[in-house]
Scaffold this motif. Structure first.
Motif, PDB file in Angstrom:
ATOM      1  N   ASP A 116       0.851  -1.191   0.000  1.00  0.00           N
ATOM      2  CA  ASP A 116       0.000   0.000   0.000  1.00  0.00           C
ATOM      3  C   ASP A 116       0.887   1.242   0.000  1.00  0.00           C
ATOM      4  O   ASP A 116       1.360   1.679   1.052  1.00  0.00           O
ATOM      5  N   SER A 118       0.080   4.219  -0.460  1.00  0.00           N
ATOM      6  CA  SER A 118      -0.548   5.418   0.115  1.00  0.00           C
ATOM      7  C   SER A 118      -0.015   5.713   1.515  1.00  0.00           C
ATOM      8  O   SER A 118      -0.114   6.838   1.993  1.00  0.00           O
ATOM      9  N   GLU A 164       3.140   7.860   0.282  1.00  0.00           N
ATOM     10  CA  GLU A 164       3.095   8.785  -0.851  1.00  0.00           C
ATOM     11  C   GLU A 164       3.135  10.223  -0.363  1.00  0.00           C
ATOM     12  O   GLU A 164       2.468  10.585   0.607  1.00  0.00           O
TER      13      GLU A 164
END
Length: 112
Positions: A77, A79, A82
């Motif tokens: 993941d 995210s 990020e």
């Protein structure tokens, strides 16, 4: 969880051509740490076919086709990191991501 990594187990660091030089330098420092602890230097490969039983996959968010692929498959993941700088996430999986092996440590960095 117990596992033993030795030279005969085929530890490899997967290095992409798109990796920033500084990220490769950090990965090399980790390889040297592995050598100090385990007594052997892990291989570097740019081919998925050459990945051993245990592999470290690293890269930079937004510059790594492999990390993008793993993210799209829901294996990692991105995210979580990020938009962040100088961060990393590590994850061990005991199943095959690529056809050639079964145990992988994923290490990916935030955007540079």
């Amino acid at each position: 969880m117990n596992f033993i990594v030795g030279a005969e187990k085929g530890l490899a660091f997967y290095q992409e051509e798109t990796a920033f030089t500084v990220v490769n330098k950090i990965a090399d420092k980790v390889r040297k740490d592995v050598q100090l602890v385990a007594g052997f230097m892990a291989e570097i490969t740019q081919s998925r076919v050459d990945l051993g039983m245990y592999s470290v996959i690293y890269g930079t968010v937004g510059r790594s086709p492999v990390l993008d692929e793993l993210n799209e498959k829901g294996i990692i993941d991105l995210s979580l990191i990020e938009g962040k700088r100088e961060v990393y996430v590590a994850r061990f999986t005991a199943y095959s991501i690529f056809p050639s092996a079964w145990g992988y440590l994923h290490w990916w960095t935030g955007q540079m």
